[in-house]
Design an enzyme around this catalytic site. Structure first.
Site, PDB file in Angstrom:
ATOM      1  N   ASP A  25       0.849  -1.243   0.015  1.00 53.05           N
ATOM      2  CA  ASP A  25      -0.028  -0.068  -0.058  1.00 53.05           C
ATOM      3  C   ASP A  25       0.896   1.331   0.023  1.00 53.05           C
ATOM      4  OD1 ASP A  25      -1.890  -1.841   0.092  1.00 53.05           O
ATOM      5  OD2 ASP A  25      -2.581  -1.358   2.082  1.00 53.05           O
ATOM      6  N   LYS A 130      -6.872  -4.723  -3.021  1.00 57.46           N
ATOM      7  CA  LYS A 130      -7.400  -5.623  -1.849  1.00 57.46           C
ATOM      8  C   LYS A 130      -8.171  -4.517  -1.103  1.00 57.46           C
ATOM      9  CE  LYS A 130      -3.484  -4.220   1.343  1.00 57.46           C
ATOM     10  NZ  LYS A 130      -4.268  -3.469   2.188  1.00 57.46           N
ATOM     11  N   CYS A 163      -1.906  -2.430   7.808  1.00 55.18           N
ATOM     12  CA  CYS A 163      -1.915  -3.154   6.824  1.00 55.18           C
ATOM     13  C   CYS A 163      -0.794  -4.330   6.791  1.00 55.18           C
ATOM     14  CB  CYS A 163      -2.110  -2.502   5.346  1.00 55.18           C
ATOM     15  SG  CYS A 163      -3.860  -1.617   5.171  1.00 55.18           S
TER      16      CYS A 163
HETATM   17  N1  TIU Z   1      -2.505   0.345   4.335  1.00 56.18           N
HETATM   18  C1  TIU Z   1      -3.058   0.796   5.525  1.00 56.18           C
HETATM   19  O1  TIU Z   1      -2.447   0.377   6.503  1.00 56.18           O
HETATM   20  N2  TIU Z   1      -4.376   1.251   5.777  1.00 56.18           N
HETATM   21  C2  TIU Z   1      -4.554   1.911   6.711  1.00 56.18           C
HETATM   22  O2  TIU Z   1      -5.854   2.372   6.616  1.00 56.18           O
HETATM   23  N3  TIU Z   1      -3.622   2.331   7.635  1.00 56.18           N
HETATM   24  C3  TIU Z   1      -3.884   3.227   8.748  1.00 56.18           C
HETATM   25  O3  TIU Z   1      -2.682   3.161   9.520  1.00 56.18           O
HETATM   26  N4  TIU Z   1      -4.896   3.909   8.932  1.00 56.18           N
END
Ligand code: TIU
Length: 224
Positions: A25, A130, A163
């Site tokens: 991500d 995802k 994530c």
């Molecule tokens: N990719 C991921 O970690 N999504 C989140 O929403 N992370 C947060 O720390 N908010």
């Protein structure tokens, strides 16, 4: 030929032919102002530290011929894959699907959903879209890795305790050896980053191993 990566709680020897780099991500919506990360009230500049270490590992993985997997968290434009419990996060005017400076927040096809240019996927690399925090939930990742007999995952990206952690926990339960590259991960909450890494390697490596980008690059250099 096996390589050994310096890691905690112990060094790990693995075969690069059955290893994959998984970059979680590294999207504009989390890293740049105006995206989902900021709508949740976070200082997104805290994630910048992970970019150069991710790039170093990505270059080394490409040179070594590792399978490279990029993930993106996001949703269909009609939000049919976004449960209400997730949509309720953030300010009502800036939730998932709302318009923002980089397009609709966390929606596939919008500029903010893209991976940052410094880590853009190369032709032939796998991109997993995802809807959840974990990269295995409601995706083809498990099948992709099984098709290639992957056993070891080098994992980096954002955020460490959300994530990255969820994906490592999913992978651990599925039998993968996960090496989390600590300096190539980041969190909006530095103490959660530190705790997240500590939790991976505690209890003899309950979820996996923790290493760093220099050690990963050194290990992969032996595989090139
Ligand atoms: N990719 C991921 O970690 N999504 C989140 O929403 N992370 C947060 O720390 N908010």
């Amino acid at each position: 030929m096996n390589v050994t990566i310096a890691a905690e709680p112990s060094p790990l020897t693995f075969d690069p032919a059955t290893a994959a780099l998984v970059i979680i991500d590294m999207q504009r919506d989390f890293i740049e102002p105006g995206g989902f990360g900021e709508t949740l009230g976070n200082d997104v500049s805290l994630l910048a530290a992970a970019i150069a270490p991710c790039r170093a590992i990505l270059d080394a993985a490409r040179a070594a011929g590792l399978l490279v997997v990029h993930t993106r968290e996001g949703h269909e434009p009609d939000l049919s894959d976004a449960p209400p419990a997730k949509l309720d996060r953030g300010e009502p005017t800036a939730r998932i699907g709302a318009p923002g400076p980089m397009g609709r927040i966390l929606i596939r096809g919008e500029p903010g959903h893209d991976i940052i240019p410094a880590l853009a996927p190369a032709a032939g690399e796998i991109v997993i879209d995802k809807p959840g925090k974990g990269a295995f939930y409601a995706t083809a990742l498990g099948a992709v890795l099984a098709d290639r007999s992957i056993a070891t995952l080098l994992v980096c990206g954002v955020t460490t305790e959300v994530c990255v952690h969820t994906t490592v926990r999913e992978a651990n339960d599925r039998g993968f050896r996960c090496v989390v590259i600590g300096d190539a991960c980041a969190s909006y909450i530095p103490e959660f980053h530190a705790a997240g890494l500590a939790m991976i390697k505690a209890q003899g490596g309950i979820f996996g191993w923790v290493s760093d980008s220099a050690s990963a690059v050194a290990a992969l250099r032996g595989a090139g």
